[in-house]
Structure formats: structure tokens, C-alpha cells
Design a protein around this motif. Structure first.
Motif, PDB file in Angstrom:
ATOM      1  N   ASN A  31       0.809  -1.225   0.000  1.00 34.87           N
ATOM      2  CA  ASN A  31       0.000   0.000   0.000  1.00 34.87           C
ATOM      3  C   ASN A  31       0.842   1.276   0.000  1.00 34.87           C
ATOM      4  O   ASN A  31       0.408   2.313   0.495  1.00 34.87           O
ATOM      5  CB  ASN A  31      -0.962   0.008   1.206  1.00 34.87           C
ATOM      6  CG  ASN A  31      -1.994  -1.095   1.122  1.00 34.87           C
ATOM      7  OD1 ASN A  31      -2.558  -1.343   0.060  1.00 34.87           O
ATOM      8  ND2 ASN A  31      -2.236  -1.775   2.235  1.00 34.87           N
ATOM      9  N   LYS A  32       2.035   1.196  -0.571  1.00 37.08           N
ATOM     10  CA  LYS A  32       2.891   2.376  -0.656  1.00 37.08           C
ATOM     11  C   LYS A  32       2.542   3.207  -1.899  1.00 37.08           C
ATOM     12  O   LYS A  32       2.808   4.406  -1.939  1.00 37.08           O
ATOM     13  CB  LYS A  32       4.366   1.949  -0.729  1.00 37.08           C
ATOM     14  CG  LYS A  32       4.869   1.197   0.501  1.00 37.08           C
ATOM     15  CD  LYS A  32       5.332   2.171   1.563  1.00 37.08           C
ATOM     16  CE  LYS A  32       5.933   1.459   2.761  1.00 37.08           C
ATOM     17  NZ  LYS A  32       7.285   0.953   2.500  1.00 37.08           N
ATOM     18  N   ILE A  33       2.009   2.540  -2.944  1.00 41.16           N
ATOM     19  CA  ILE A  33       1.559   3.258  -4.132  1.00 41.16           C
ATOM     20  C   ILE A  33       0.161   2.751  -4.490  1.00 41.16           C
ATOM     21  O   ILE A  33      -0.194   1.603  -4.185  1.00 41.16           O
ATOM     22  CB  ILE A  33       2.506   3.065  -5.345  1.00 41.16           C
ATOM     23  CG1 ILE A  33       2.609   1.587  -5.742  1.00 41.16           C
ATOM     24  CG2 ILE A  33       3.875   3.664  -5.067  1.00 41.16           C
ATOM     25  CD1 ILE A  33       3.381   1.356  -7.039  1.00 41.16           C
ATOM     26  N   PRO A  34      -0.659   3.610  -5.122  1.00 38.60           N
ATOM     27  CA  PRO A  34      -1.996   3.157  -5.542  1.00 38.60           C
ATOM     28  C   PRO A  34      -1.896   2.239  -6.751  1.00 38.60           C
ATOM     29  O   PRO A  34      -0.818   1.993  -7.294  1.00 38.60           O
ATOM     30  CB  PRO A  34      -2.700   4.468  -5.893  1.00 38.60           C
ATOM     31  CG  PRO A  34      -1.601   5.395  -6.282  1.00 38.60           C
ATOM     32  CD  PRO A  34      -0.413   5.022  -5.442  1.00 38.60           C
ATOM     33  N   ASN A  35      -3.042   1.786  -7.188  1.00 34.83           N
ATOM     34  CA  ASN A  35      -3.092   0.841  -8.314  1.00 34.83           C
ATOM     35  C   ASN A  35      -2.998   1.596  -9.645  1.00 34.83           C
ATOM     36  O   ASN A  35      -3.896   1.558 -10.474  1.00 34.83           O
ATOM     37  CB  ASN A  35      -4.383   0.021  -8.245  1.00 34.83           C
ATOM     38  CG  ASN A  35      -4.353  -1.151  -9.210  1.00 34.83           C
ATOM     39  OD1 ASN A  35      -3.290  -1.571  -9.665  1.00 34.83           O
ATOM     40  ND2 ASN A  35      -5.523  -1.675  -9.523  1.00 34.83           N
ATOM     41  N   ILE A  36      -1.871   2.277  -9.841  1.00 30.73           N
ATOM     42  CA  ILE A  36      -1.624   3.001 -11.085  1.00 30.73           C
ATOM     43  C   ILE A  36      -1.347   1.989 -12.193  1.00 30.73           C
ATOM     44  O   ILE A  36      -0.668   0.994 -11.970  1.00 30.73           O
ATOM     45  CB  ILE A  36      -0.430   3.979 -10.919  1.00 30.73           C
ATOM     46  CG1 ILE A  36      -0.214   4.799 -12.196  1.00 30.73           C
ATOM     47  CG2 ILE A  36       0.835   3.244 -10.521  1.00 30.73           C
ATOM     48  CD1 ILE A  36       0.823   5.926 -12.028  1.00 30.73           C
ATOM     49  N   PRO A  37      -1.897   2.191 -13.398  1.00 27.85           N
ATOM     50  CA  PRO A  37      -1.632   1.234 -14.479  1.00 27.85           C
ATOM     51  C   PRO A  37      -0.135   1.163 -14.809  1.00 27.85           C
ATOM     52  O   PRO A  37       0.528   2.200 -14.949  1.00 27.85           O
ATOM     53  CB  PRO A  37      -2.416   1.807 -15.667  1.00 27.85           C
ATOM     54  CG  PRO A  37      -3.415   2.732 -15.078  1.00 27.85           C
ATOM     55  CD  PRO A  37      -2.812   3.265 -13.818  1.00 27.85           C
ATOM     56  N   ILE A  38       0.378  -0.048 -14.886  1.00 23.67           N
ATOM     57  CA  ILE A  38       1.781  -0.279 -15.237  1.00 23.67           C
ATOM     58  C   ILE A  38       1.809  -1.103 -16.518  1.00 23.67           C
ATOM     59  O   ILE A  38       1.243  -2.195 -16.578  1.00 23.67           O
ATOM     60  CB  ILE A  38       2.530  -1.027 -14.113  1.00 23.67           C
ATOM     61  CG1 ILE A  38       2.445  -0.243 -12.796  1.00 23.67           C
ATOM     62  CG2 ILE A  38       3.996  -1.260 -14.508  1.00 23.67           C
ATOM     63  CD1 ILE A  38       2.957  -1.022 -11.592  1.00 23.67           C
ATOM     64  N   PHE A  39       2.472  -0.568 -17.545  1.00 23.19           N
ATOM     65  CA  PHE A  39       2.575  -1.251 -18.827  1.00 23.19           C
ATOM     66  C   PHE A  39       4.029  -1.653 -19.063  1.00 23.19           C
ATOM     67  O   PHE A  39       4.936  -0.834 -18.922  1.00 23.19           O
ATOM     68  CB  PHE A  39       2.105  -0.349 -19.965  1.00 23.19           C
ATOM     69  CG  PHE A  39       0.659   0.053 -19.877  1.00 23.19           C
ATOM     70  CD1 PHE A  39      -0.323  -0.723 -20.475  1.00 23.19           C
ATOM     71  CD2 PHE A  39       0.280   1.194 -19.189  1.00 23.19           C
ATOM     72  CE1 PHE A  39      -1.665  -0.366 -20.393  1.00 23.19           C
ATOM     73  CE2 PHE A  39      -1.048   1.562 -19.092  1.00 23.19           C
ATOM     74  CZ  PHE A  39      -2.028   0.787 -19.700  1.00 23.19           C
ATOM     75  N   VAL A  40       4.225  -2.900 -19.406  1.00 21.67           N
ATOM     76  CA  VAL A  40       5.549  -3.376 -19.806  1.00 21.67           C
ATOM     77  C   VAL A  40       5.506  -3.600 -21.305  1.00 21.67           C
ATOM     78  O   VAL A  40       4.780  -4.465 -21.801  1.00 21.67           O
ATOM     79  CB  VAL A  40       5.941  -4.670 -19.068  1.00 21.67           C
ATOM     80  CG1 VAL A  40       7.171  -5.304 -19.701  1.00 21.67           C
ATOM     81  CG2 VAL A  40       6.213  -4.378 -17.602  1.00 21.67           C
ATOM     82  N   ASP A  41       6.262  -2.768 -22.034  1.00 20.05           N
ATOM     83  CA  ASP A  41       6.252  -2.825 -23.493  1.00 20.05           C
ATOM     84  C   ASP A  41       7.651  -3.187 -23.983  1.00 20.05           C
ATOM     85  O   ASP A  41       8.446  -2.336 -24.357  1.00 20.05           O
ATOM     86  CB  ASP A  41       5.806  -1.485 -24.067  1.00 20.05           C
ATOM     87  CG  ASP A  41       5.474  -1.577 -25.555  1.00 20.05           C
ATOM     88  OD1 ASP A  41       5.864  -2.590 -26.183  1.00 20.05           O
ATOM     89  OD2 ASP A  41       4.842  -0.653 -26.089  1.00 20.05           O
TER      90      ASP A  41
END
Length: 456
Positions: free
Chosen positions: A264-274
Motif C-alpha cells: 500500500n505504498k503506491i496506488p493501483n496506477i496502471p503499469i505497462f511493460v512494453d
């Protein structure tokens, strides 16, 4: 009396292009076979034939699968090599992925250069093709970590875990009663995904990397830095672009971000691995669980938390996604790959941040960003850079000066000669003094194409 010639064909006076040729009457060995990266004068060397009879080489021994250690292999085969290419299972898998990706990028860039007419060469050609890579892969042969491999009557080799990337090793070669140790790229003492490097106990001749031979990695709170960057990205409703090496750094970043979310240190921000190559490397982690610290459950949960971009069409969908987001894309030094498209489209926006991790070679776009460039040339066009640029040096997969000294500290004898390789000249000079200060050993910094004769 047996004479050995060591030809320093790359990784000498520079970080990239590692190639060390051992020539005796009995056996001929090439340790690593990498591409040059960085400044134009070095990149142009990739187009030159090697100044040796390639057809005589019996073995290529790979310390690991990074491009600057394996990327010249298709050209070596084109020049007549027909011996065996030896490496650990993960190293050969990584090398295959990296070579196939390298050929694809080269073919695509040659096609684009011809279509848009921005190359000085008519027509622009790839350094090698996917077909060349497929042929080179036929010579791959797996060896076990730690086991002894007999190469000839008076020559044995061992590949020993060194913690740089999955599968990576240093190599001990016993030749006519003398031991040569090739460090490869030495990993960190403390790493999120990998164990500490094993250490050599004897070396008559030592070839040691010196990428960070002139400095210590800063003591950074990586988690806190990532938290700050994520919060800033959310506040600006922008994009955090992380150019990443597809092997190890990409997986480490995924793991770090997943852990921060889990705590819970960061919110559920979208993370994309491209990174098509990075996605393939994830499968190598799955296939070789004994080579890293992740449990199968952790691995699955981490992958489920990340959005894997699988096509170029999805790259554009990700760019057009209006949400605040994190994009991790290859390549790590911004020399090619999908990250160029993101920086080309988003790099001029003040809402964009770029986080560089790991080493940035001379004259790469990554080094230019690090040095404050306000514009970059991408695909023949000049792109303004208004994004904020950040750097996390402690995420490097290379040992720093202290860790290198520690790695060498287990050697019980006094080596007859230490050769400093795989570093910029300024770093090697500093490291040379450090080795003399700590051990009193005789060090030499070879020039490219230098030949050293040794009586064994």
C-alpha cells in the motif's frame, strides 16, 4: 614451452563489444562475442571483419547473454566460425531472445531508413538478419553451472554463478597448468532477484570488468524514490517512462513496483511493460526457478499485476491512454526498441518523467538525457525534450568499486597479471590504482586489438 596469445578484440578501453581471443597451438577460444554500442566510431567497428582467422576458433564461451557480450555471434558465423558456442541454459535462452530481437530491430530500422530516406547509405542494410541469427543458434550447446568442461587435452573450463543477470557466470579456464579468470559482468552483493556472486579463489591471469571501477553506487532508498515519482506522475496526470534493459532490470522494476503496491505504498496506477524481449525473458525466469529468488506464486502474482503490451498497435493504445501511468520499455540506454516511440510522442510534455536505471554508455541517447539534453534525434527527426529526467544508479546490475574489490578479495595467490576490461578509460585508471592500493597486484589496461603473449 607453450605460448598463449590474448587478443583484445573488444571491451578494451570501452564498456561494450567484449571479445577476448585465446590462441594456442592446441586450442583457440573466444570468450564473449559482443556488439559495440555507444559512440559512432565504436558502432562502425561492428561492420568490420575480425582481424583473426575466425574459422580456426574451436569454442566461444559466453559469460552471459547481453548484447554487448553475444551480439556479434551471427557475424562470427557469417565469417566462417563452425565451432561450439557454450553457455549456461538461461544464458543461451537469453542470448537467443536478444539476438532475435536485435535482428528484428535492425531489419525494421533499415526498412524505415530506406522508406524515409534519412540514412547516408543507399540502401541501408541491417547488420544481420533473422535468418543469420537462426543459423548461429545451431551452434549453441548448454553447460552446467559449476561443472568442469573439457575443451582439449590441456584445457578445461568452468562457468560459475556471478549474479549479474539470470544465467550469467564468470569463467575459469585452466590451460597448460595456468588458470585464466574472466569476470564477465560481476553482479551486486545484494539484489532483489539474484543471489550474491560466487568468487574465484585462484587466478594466474585475471581479466576483470571495471564498468564502475571509479565509484561506489549511491545509497538510495529505491522504494521511496519510486513512490515519489509515482505520486508526481499521478499529480501531473502524466506518464512515467522507464527505459529498461530487458534482462533483469525490467523484471526487478516489476518486482519493486508490485511490492510497493502490495504494501500500500503506491496506488493501483496502471503499469505497462512494453518490451517483447522483456516478456520473453519473463518466461526464462519461469523456466529456471533455481537461478533466482522469486517463488512461483510471487512470479505469477507479479505478472498478473502488470499489463503486458504484446503488439505495436497496443503501444499506440498505451500512448493514447489518458490515465496517469507507468511505462517500462526497452531499451535501457534508449538506443532502440519501443521506448523510442514513447519518448518521441511524449518526451516533449512537461507532464512526462523519464527514469533512467543502470549504466548509460557514451553518446547513447540515455547518456545524453542524463547530461541534460533538451532534444534527441529519433528516427531521423529532432524531438524536443521537456520531460523531467531522473536517474537511479543503485539499480545497476553491475558491481561498484567496493563490490569488485570484495569479489577479487577471495583470490589466494598473487596473479601474474590483471587486465582491466569493460570500462571507460577514466574508470579503469582509477580502479587500477585501487587494486594496487588494496592488493599490490600488477595491472594492465589493454588497448583494442592489442595482443599480449604469455609463456605458460
Amino acid at each position: 614451452m607453450n605460448k598463449l596469445e590474448i587478443h583484445f578484440l573488444g571491451g578494451s578501453g570501452t564498456v561494450t563489444g567484449s571479445k577476448f581471443y585465446l590462441h594456442t597451438e592446441e586450442i583457440k577460444i573466444l570468450v564473449d562475442c559482443g556488439l559495440f554500442q555507444g559512440i559512432k566510431a565504436l558502432r562502425e567497428k561492428n561492420w568490420e571483419r575480425l582481424p583473426i582467422d575466425v574459422s580456426q576458433i574451436d569454442y566461444v564461451l559466453l559469460t552471459h547473454g547481453h548484447l554487448d557480450h553475444c551480439g556479434y555471434l551471427p557475424l562470427l558465423v557469417k565469417q566462417g566460425f563452425r565451432g561450439k558456442i557454450l553457455g549456461t541454459g538461461p544464458s543461451l535462452d537469453i542470448a537467443r531472445i536478444i539476438l532475435e530481437d536485435s535482428a528484428k530491430i535492425q531489419e525494421e530500422e533499415a526498412e524505415r531508413a530506406n522508406k524515409e530516406a534519412y540514412s547516408k547509405h543507399h540502401p541501408a542494410l541491417p547488420l544481420y538478419t533473422a535468418e543469420d541469427v537462426a543459423f548461429a543458434l545451431r551452434f549453441f550447446e548448454q553447460v552446467d553451472e559449476g561443472g568442469q568442461v573439457s575443451l582439449s587435452e590441456h584445457c578445461d573450463a568452468r562457468f560459475l554463478y556471478n549474479g549479474h543477470i539470470i544465467g550469467s557466470t564468470y569463467i575459469e579456464i585452466d590451460l597448460f597448468g595456468k588458470r585464466l579468470v574472466f569476470s564477465g559482468d560481476v553482479g551486486r552483493q545484494q539484489d532483489e532477484l539474484l543471489d550474491p556472486p560466487k568468487q574465484p579463489e585462484w587466478a594466474d591471469y585475471l581479466l576483470v570488468e571495471s564498468t564502475y571501477g571509479d565509484r561506489l553506487h549511491p545509497i538510495e532508498d529505491v522504494g521511496q524514490k519510486l513512490v515519489e515519482l509515482v505520486n508526481d506522475t499521478l499529480y501531473k496526470k502524466g506518464t512515467l517512462i522507464i527505459p529498461s534493459f530487458a534482462v533483469e532490470r525490467l523484471q526487478s522494476l516489476m518486482y519493486q513496483l508490485w511490492k510497493l503496491y502490495k504494501k500500500n505504498k503506491i496506488p493501483n496506477i496502471p503499469i505497462f511493460v512494453d518490451s517483447p524481449m522483456g516478456n520473453n525473458v519473463l518466461q526464462v525466469f519461469e523456466h529456471y526457478p533455481d537461478w533466482h529468488k522469486l517463488t512461483p506464486v510471487e512470479y505469477r502474482n507479479m505478472c498478473n499485476h502488470i499489463n503486458i503490451v504484446s503488439s505495436y498497435a497496443e503501444t499506440w493504445e498505451t500512448i493514447d491512454d489518458p490515465r496517469a501511468k507507468i511505462v517500462i520499455a526497452g531499451s535501457g540506454m534508449v538506443t532502440g526498441g519501443r521506448v523510442l516511440t514513447y519518448i518521441k510522442q511524449l518526451g516533449d510534455m512537461i507532464s512526462t518523467s523519464i527514469l533512467l536505471v543502470g549504466y548509460q554508455a557514451e553518446e547513447t541517447r540515455g547518456r545524453k538525457l542524463l547530461e541534460g539534453a533538451t532534444e534527441l534525434k529519433i528516427y531521423g527527426k529532432t524531438i524536443p525534450i521537456n520531460a523531467q529526467v531522473h536517474h537511479l544508479e543503485s539499480l545497476s546490475a553491475h558491481a561498484d568499486q567496493g563490490e569488485l574489490v570484495n569479489w577479487m578479495g577471495s583470490i589466494k595467490n598473487v596473479p601474474e597479471k590483471v587486465f582491466l576490461v569493460h570500462g571507460e578509460k577514466s574508470a579503469m585508471e582509477v580502479y587500477k590504482d585501487k587494486i594496487r592500493e588494496n592488493f599490490g597486484w600488477d595491472c594492465h589496461i589493454p588497448n583494442i586489438h592489442e595482443v599480449v603473449e604469455i609463456i605458460l
